[in-house]
Design an enzyme around this catalytic site. Structure first.
Site, mmCIF file in Angstrom:
data_model
loop_
_atom_site.group_PDB
_atom_site.id
_atom_site.type_symbol
_atom_site.label_atom_id
_atom_site.label_comp_id
_atom_site.label_asym_id
_atom_site.label_seq_id
_atom_site.Cartn_x
_atom_site.Cartn_y
_atom_site.Cartn_z
ATOM 1 N N LYS A 142 0.808 -1.218 0.000
ATOM 2 C CA LYS A 142 0.000 0.000 0.000
ATOM 3 C C LYS A 142 0.840 1.267 0.000
ATOM 4 O O LYS A 142 0.478 2.254 -0.652
ATOM 5 C CB LYS A 142 -0.958 0.010 1.185
ATOM 6 C CG LYS A 142 -0.291 0.066 2.558
ATOM 7 C CD LYS A 142 -1.320 0.021 3.669
ATOM 8 C CE LYS A 142 -0.661 0.029 5.034
ATOM 9 N NZ LYS A 142 0.089 1.248 5.298
ATOM 10 N N THR A 143 1.969 1.270 0.743
ATOM 11 C CA THR A 143 2.797 2.476 0.792
ATOM 12 C C THR A 143 3.353 2.792 -0.588
ATOM 13 O O THR A 143 3.431 3.962 -0.993
ATOM 14 C CB THR A 143 3.945 2.304 1.805
ATOM 15 O OG1 THR A 143 3.401 1.973 3.082
ATOM 16 C CG2 THR A 143 4.750 3.594 1.930
ATOM 17 N N ASP A 151 -3.474 7.364 4.655
ATOM 18 C CA ASP A 151 -3.028 5.994 4.903
ATOM 19 C C ASP A 151 -3.656 5.483 6.206
ATOM 20 O O ASP A 151 -4.024 6.270 7.080
ATOM 21 C CB ASP A 151 -1.503 5.978 5.009
ATOM 22 C CG ASP A 151 -0.938 4.567 4.989
ATOM 23 O OD1 ASP A 151 -1.684 3.643 4.615
ATOM 24 O OD2 ASP A 151 0.243 4.395 5.333
ATOM 25 N N GLU A 152 -3.779 4.168 6.351
ATOM 26 C CA GLU A 152 -4.353 3.535 7.546
ATOM 27 C C GLU A 152 -5.732 4.121 7.877
ATOM 28 O O GLU A 152 -6.052 4.418 9.028
ATOM 29 C CB GLU A 152 -3.412 3.694 8.754
ATOM 30 C CG GLU A 152 -2.005 3.155 8.532
ATOM 31 C CD GLU A 152 -1.935 1.637 8.498
ATOM 32 O OE1 GLU A 152 -2.993 0.999 8.562
ATOM 33 O OE2 GLU A 152 -0.817 1.098 8.400
ATOM 34 N N GLN A 170 -7.452 -4.947 9.848
ATOM 35 C CA GLN A 170 -6.360 -4.530 10.721
ATOM 36 C C GLN A 170 -6.758 -3.346 11.604
ATOM 37 O O GLN A 170 -5.898 -2.615 12.094
ATOM 38 C CB GLN A 170 -5.123 -4.167 9.890
ATOM 39 C CG GLN A 170 -4.541 -5.346 9.133
ATOM 40 C CD GLN A 170 -3.230 -5.016 8.458
ATOM 41 O OE1 GLN A 170 -2.198 -4.826 9.093
ATOM 42 N NE2 GLN A 170 -3.275 -4.939 7.136
ATOM 43 N N ARG A 179 2.398 -10.652 10.430
ATOM 44 C CA ARG A 179 3.720 -10.028 10.585
ATOM 45 C C ARG A 179 4.818 -10.970 10.097
ATOM 46 O O ARG A 179 5.941 -10.532 9.838
ATOM 47 C CB ARG A 179 4.015 -9.697 12.054
ATOM 48 C CG ARG A 179 3.111 -8.697 12.756
ATOM 49 C CD ARG A 179 2.849 -7.458 11.964
ATOM 50 N NE ARG A 179 1.625 -7.610 11.182
ATOM 51 C CZ ARG A 179 1.282 -6.808 10.170
ATOM 52 N NH1 ARG A 179 2.075 -5.824 9.804
ATOM 53 N NH2 ARG A 179 0.144 -6.996 9.510
#
Length: 677
Positions: free
Chosen positions: A28-29, A214-215, A245, A609
């Site tokens: 995504k980044t 973002d997020e 998330q 993770r």
């Protein structure tokens, strides 16, 4: 590496509101930074008209660095890439008059806020302390005020006028009198300003032609309303998030903001990023199957082109101590066989209290470990003292900062003098600084008090003069010596080691301020006041973001692990009452409580993770206060994992084929460690 089709679609769509549902490890980044570059190069949007917002300084810095590599420093520096709180501070600094603030307003941290609330309770509402500890009442009220602000509620917006609402009202009035704002105010006040002031709203909605967030799943009500205000003119924005998330409901995050977005923007374009570039297929299958038990607004299923990898291992141990020992043994043997670095391993847990027994086991085996969330640099007493000195030099009307430093280093201004000054300040409605400057006030002081107060005011005026004379660098370089703080540390610290640590901490703090003034890292030179503001915001946002680049096993809570990834992950405490946590489950006191969905999302975050290998461990019994073993049930989440992707080892069992080699490797690794040490 080229973008996949879904990533490219997310980058290309700019004509309206866009929601990018980005699964864990889906890049995504990269999508956000590539889109920023394309907005400038392909669509000729000036860099100063682009605003990208995220939640942590670390994430903002990473985004900024990636954009800088593509566009160069000159263009990248014109783009607003910041946290929500930094953006709010920037707007408030520009529009302070509209909010009834003076130019150099002060930021109150949590310590300041709790002290103000405590003083208000003691003075006017002591009746609520009956049968309750002061500490618990003050913390409860602070939490309520924070929740009201994250839901965009001023005191006058709350219909039920309880004592706690009255305290909220008094608290806001105190902030105003001190020319101060607290951490929540950075978004709260900014959102109210843009919502209620059409002229200011038009200024910023036309400035930011394109907004990226973002997020997004972590936004609360106030942050969502801020986004609406900023995009109300062009309605061109991209929000990137993953409802799977969303793990911050306890601090106001609303994953339902994804649903609200779809409702309020009917033409919303939804693009799903479902290809995972991080984990093996066994790990990803476990994550997908687990999270499928939650309801979803938009369904998505992650996939990967990576290999199957090792199956996810689940191991039962008898006690928590056995569990910790097994983690240490597994890591030591694995590191010996594979010649990996210690920082390739992460141990994740639900609550901070679980770290103690693990840390002890690592130390016994002489394995270096780093615990995220330890005591922050900014929580050290000497750092809070020096930052308070900096704050009161920048804004002498900051009563909270002045009260902290008025007798640090000690100069004979005791509680009696301070109480007298505080009483007079309340009578006149003035700040403590203004009160101390009044010659009539000093008449009632005894000579010793008057002398001490005069010396303090002369010292403060001397440093204020350096700012007014534009000698910002000179002030920063000499501040510690001017106030005599190092001598104060030596006189009040018994251990030479502690003296060295404290003086080095002060040196580090002042070096940061000096570097900000010189523009050493960013290229942007700042005034002393601006440098202190920048550092103060960093203090409040990054208190637990200590350096994690050292070669050590990383230990952290599941909440702290979000956004990170590691080759080898150990997820401990997979028992009912631990994960899901007992405070999220129904009880006799709260039979309707049910936060299992969020706990499942926490487990999902932990699983995703891991890049190469994932091991989950649990204890089957715990000891009561009387030392009597009590059986524990495995977490319900373990039963939800696909059997084809896991290897389950019940109590007393372990991988039989590797046990002999494992023991040999472990013993040899310990022998070599003994030789080194």
């Amino acid at each position: 590496m080229r973008l996949n089709d879904a990533q490219q679609a997310a980058v290309d769509y700019i004509s309206g509101p866009c929601l990018v549902l980005a699964g864990a490890g889906s890049g995504k980044t990269r999508v956000i930074t590539t889109k920023i570059v394309k907005l400038i190069h392909s669509y000729n949007i000036p860099p100063q008209n682009i605003c990208a917002v995220t939640f942590t300084n670390k994430a903002a810095a990473e985004m900024r660095e990636r954009v800088k590599k593509e566009l160069g420093n000159e263009i990248a520096s014109k783009i607003t890439i910041s946290t929500f709180h930094s953006l709010g501070l920037t707007i408030l600094k520009s529009e302070y008059l509209e909010m009834g603030l003076s130019k150099n307003f002060t930021l109150f941290d949590q310590y300041d806020s709790l002290k103000v609330i405590r003083d208000i309770v003691r003075e006017k509402y002591s009746q609520i302390l009956v049968d309750n500890s002061e500490k618990s009442v003050v913390e409860e009220i602070a939490s309520m005020i924070s929740n009201w602000k994250t839901n965009l509620l001023r005191p006058e917006d709350i219909e039920d006028r309880t004592i706690r609402v009255e305290i909220y009202d008094d608290y806001q009035e105190y902030l105003k009198a001190c020319n101060a704002a607290d951490f929540e105010d950075l978004i709260f006040k900014t959102t109210l300003l843009l919502r209620d002031n059409a002229k200011v709203r038009e200024k910023y909605t036309k400035l930011f032609r394109y907004v990226l967030v973002d997020e997004y799943q972590d936004t609360n009500e106030t942050q969502y309303q801020l986004l609406k205000c900023l995009t109300s003119h062009y309605k061109t924005f991209t929000v990137v998030g993953d409802d799977d998330q969303s793990i911050y409901a306890w601090r106001g995050a609303r994953p339902e903001n994804i649903k609200v977005l779809a409702h309020e923007f009917p033409d919303l374009k939804v693009i799903k990023l479902e290809q995972n570039y991080r984990s093996t297929s066994h790990i990803l299958n476990c994550a997908n199957t687990l999270i499928s038990h939650n309801d979803h607004i938009f369904n998505k299923t992650l996939f990967t082109n990576s290999s199957e990898g090792e199956k996810v291992k689940i191991m039962e141990l008898r006690t928590e101590a056995d569990e910790a020992d097994r983690v240490v043994q597994l890591i030591l043997a694995h590191q010996f066989r594979n010649h990996t670095e210690w920082k390739d391993y992460a141990v994740l847990y639900r609550s901070n209290g679980q770290s103690k027994i693990l840390e002890k086991a690592f130390h016994s085996a002489r394995i270096p470990c780093f615990i995220s969330g330890g005591t922050s640099f900014f929580e050290q007493v000497e750092i809070k003292d020096m930052l308070s000195w900096c704050r009161v030099i920048c804004n002498p009307f900051d009563d909270m900062a002045l009260l902290r430093v008025i007798n640090v280093p000690r100069r004979g201004i005791g509680a009696e003098t301070i109480n007298y000054l505080f009483t007079k300040a309340k009578e006149t409605g003035k700040s403590l600084y203004e009160t101390a400057l009044n010659p009539n006030i000093a008449q009632d002081m005894i000579p010793r008090q008057k002398k001490s107060m005069t010396e303090f005011m002369v010292l403060l005026t001397r440093m204020r003069t350096l700012i007014l004379s534009k000698k910002d660098l000179e002030l920063a370089e000499n501040l510690v010596d001017i106030i005599g703080y190092n001598a104060y540390i030596k006189a009040n610290t018994e251990s030479k080691v502690a003296v060295e640590i404290k003086t080095n901490n002060i040196k580090q703090l002042m070096t940061w301020i000096i570097d900000l003034i010189r523009g050493k890292k960013s290229g942007e030179t700042l005034s002393f006041i601006e440098a202190v503001d920048r550092l103060g915001l960093r203090e409040m946002m990054d208190r637990n973001n200590d350096d994690q680049d050292n070669d050590a096993v990383q230990m952290m809570t599941l909440h702290a692990s979000k956004g990170l990834e590691f080759p080898y992950v150990f997820l401990v405490g997979m028992e009912e009452g631990s994960l899901p946590h007992k405070n999220s489950l129904p009880s006799d006191e709260n039979p309707d409580l049910d936060n299992v969905d969020e706990e499942r999302r926490l487990a999902y975050v932990g699983i995703t993770r891991a890049r190469k290998e994932l091991t989950m461990l649990l204890a089957r019994e715990t000891s009561s206060r009387r030392g009597i073993p009590t059986a524990i049930s495995p977490s319900r989440f373990l039963r939800e994992l696909p059997s084809a992707d896991i290897e389950y080892y019940p109590l007393g069992e372990s991988p039989a084929t590797s046990e002999e080699q494992y023991k040999s490797d472990f013993d040899e690794a310990l022998r070599q460690l003994d030789e080194i040490l």
